[in-house]
Scaffold this active site. Structure first.
Site, PDB file in Angstrom:
ATOM      1  N   HIS A 281     -48.096  23.000 -35.636  1.00 33.06           N
ATOM      2  CA  HIS A 281     -46.679  22.700 -35.843  1.00 33.06           C
ATOM      3  C   HIS A 281     -46.471  22.333 -37.298  1.00 33.06           C
ATOM      4  CE1 HIS A 281     -42.758  20.665 -35.461  1.00 33.06           C
ATOM      5  NE2 HIS A 281     -42.606  21.386 -34.371  1.00 33.06           N
TER       6      HIS A 281
ATOM      7  N   ASP B 287     -43.838  24.591 -27.370  1.00 39.08           N
ATOM      8  CA  ASP B 287     -43.487  25.990 -27.100  1.00 39.08           C
ATOM      9  C   ASP B 287     -44.558  26.688 -26.263  1.00 39.08           C
ATOM     10  OD1 ASP B 287     -41.088  25.999 -28.736  1.00 39.08           O
ATOM     11  OD2 ASP B 287     -42.450  25.812 -30.433  1.00 39.08           O
TER      12      ASP B 287
END
Length: 427
Positions: A305, A362
């Site tokens: 991320h 995600d």
């Protein structure tokens, strides 16, 4: 850190104050830098620049911490509801029962959209991406709700905020219904915010729709986990648009447009597509080796991320939620087994550990949404639906900030210096 930072330039030495927030790194206040030195800072992507002061959301990427108004995201996802988190983000404190009931009732009274808006959908092709529809329809709301576009009036700002939060599920569900050729389903205010959305999306007039508690709970958690995430690209877009005095509906439409980008809101779709490409668990090692090869274009999506250099705190909640949804729907999906095996291998592989490539939110949310029945092109729409409350809260905070100015980033110009125009016959 000292209370002042000294900067030496050709024009002399200047001191700039150091500001401290309630938590997190200190910042150097450089508002007078250009006026005093004639120089700008250069920060592509604004990764080292605080563009505003905010009391909404705090992220510590190294420690894997995400707080909304001080409350850890894990506690909110497990114990709260999306309506309660929405109230928290908008108002700063958790509501008591009466306040939550009143807020929920208010939102439910704004869930319907103007009937003329349905004709907007008919202007799109049936195969239009639902995010394209969302951009257009949300931007058009300002043409229907003139009574809540005066941003100088706190009452109108509050009404516009409630309208956006309430109508986004209806607009999103209508986008889905239009794409599959089914009739629009009107809101049912007897249901919860999330249950109502599920009914508007998957219900049909010909039969009763029954909300499955595990699915409703999973969707509510997904909404909570995506409600706000500090000054990301789409939130910054909303603030930048709002800094000009644009109406709130236009600002949120701008946020939706930014979120549409695959590097921002499309990551869960990319993660699901990657799992489909891998297929079965026995092929994972082959794809991991490909991911390690710098010359191979294949990348493992849903890992790592931009902010989190530790395990994404939202992913912890999602991992358990996947199991609950699959058990409730009795789904036997090989993608789930592939995802779990890939996660296990990645968490124990020195390459991933060294580069801190942990599963992010995600990685799991795409699997859950697919199991519930959402097509992949609806994933980003759901992200926009949930993030609307964060955008609205950030917009309200910005409008109320007396120190806020219209956004105007500067640049490092590298084009030609001044030159004279030459007629076309002499070129």
């Amino acid at each position: 850190m000292a209370n002042q930072v000294k900067v030496n330039t050709g024009n002399g030495e200047f001191e700039y104050p150091v500001l401290s927030g309630s938590v997190g790194p200190d910042v150097i206040d450089i508002r007078k830098l250009y006026g005093q030195t004639g120089m700008f800072t250069y920060d592509p992507g604004f990764t080292s620049t605080a563009s505003c002061e905010s009391a909404l959301t705090y992220i510590d990427g190294d420690e894997g911490v995400l707080l909304h108004r001080g409350y850890p995201i894990g506690q909110l996802a497990e114990q709260s509801s999306f309506m309660e988190v929405s109230y928290l983000l908008l108002n700063g404190e958790l509501p008591n029962k009466s306040e939550l009931d009143n807020f929920t009732r208010t939102i439910s009274r704004h869930t319907m959209v103007h009937e003329q808006l349905t004709s907007f959908y008919k202007g799109f092709r049936r195969d239009a991406h639902p995010m394209a529809i969302m951009c257009g329809v949300v931007g058009a709301l300002s043409a229907f709700y003139h009574d809540s576009t005066d941003i100088s009036d706190p009452v109108q700002r509050r009404i516009a905020s409630h309208r956006l939060i309430a109508k986004m599920p209806t607009i999103a569900a209508m986008a889905y219904k239009y794409s599959v050729g089914q009739p629009f389903i009107y809101p049912d205010n007897k249901l919860s915010y999330t249950g109502n959305f599920l009914k508007m999306t998957f219900g049909v007039p010909a039969e009763e729709y029954e909300v499955i508690p595990a699915v409703e709970s999973a969707m509510d958690k997904i909404f909570i986990l995506h409600a706000d995430h500090e000054q990301n690209a789409s939130t910054s877009t909303v603030r930048l648009a709002g800094s000009s005095g644009a109406n709130p509906f236009a600002c949120i439409a701008a946020g939706i447009a930014c979120l549409w980008g695959p590097a921002h809101g499309g990551a869960n779709e990319a993660a699901l597509n990657m799992l489909k490409e891998i297929g079965t668990p026995d092929k994972i090692q082959h794809y991991i080796e490909r991911a390690k090869d710098k010359n191979d274009p294949f990348r493992l999506m849903g890992f790592g991320h931009r902010v989190y250099k530790n395990y994404d705190p939202r992913a912890t909640v999602m991992q358990q939620t996947v199991r609950e949804v699959f058990d409730a729907l009795k789904v036997n999906d090989p993608l789930f087994e592939t995802a779990l095996r890939l996660e296990e291998i990645a968490l124990n592989d020195p390459y991933f550990i060294e580069k801190k490539l942990f599963p992010n939110v995600d990685f799991y949310s795409g699997i859950i949404l697919s199991a519930i029945g959402f097509p992949t092109d609806m994933f980003t729409v759901l992200f926009a639906l949930a993030r609307t409350v964060g955008w609205v809260a950030q917009w309200n905070e910005m409008i109320s900030d007396p120190g806020q100015k219209i956004g105007r980033p500067r640049q490092l110009y590298t084009g030609p210096t001044q030159r004279d125009y030459v007629g076309i016959d002499k070129r």
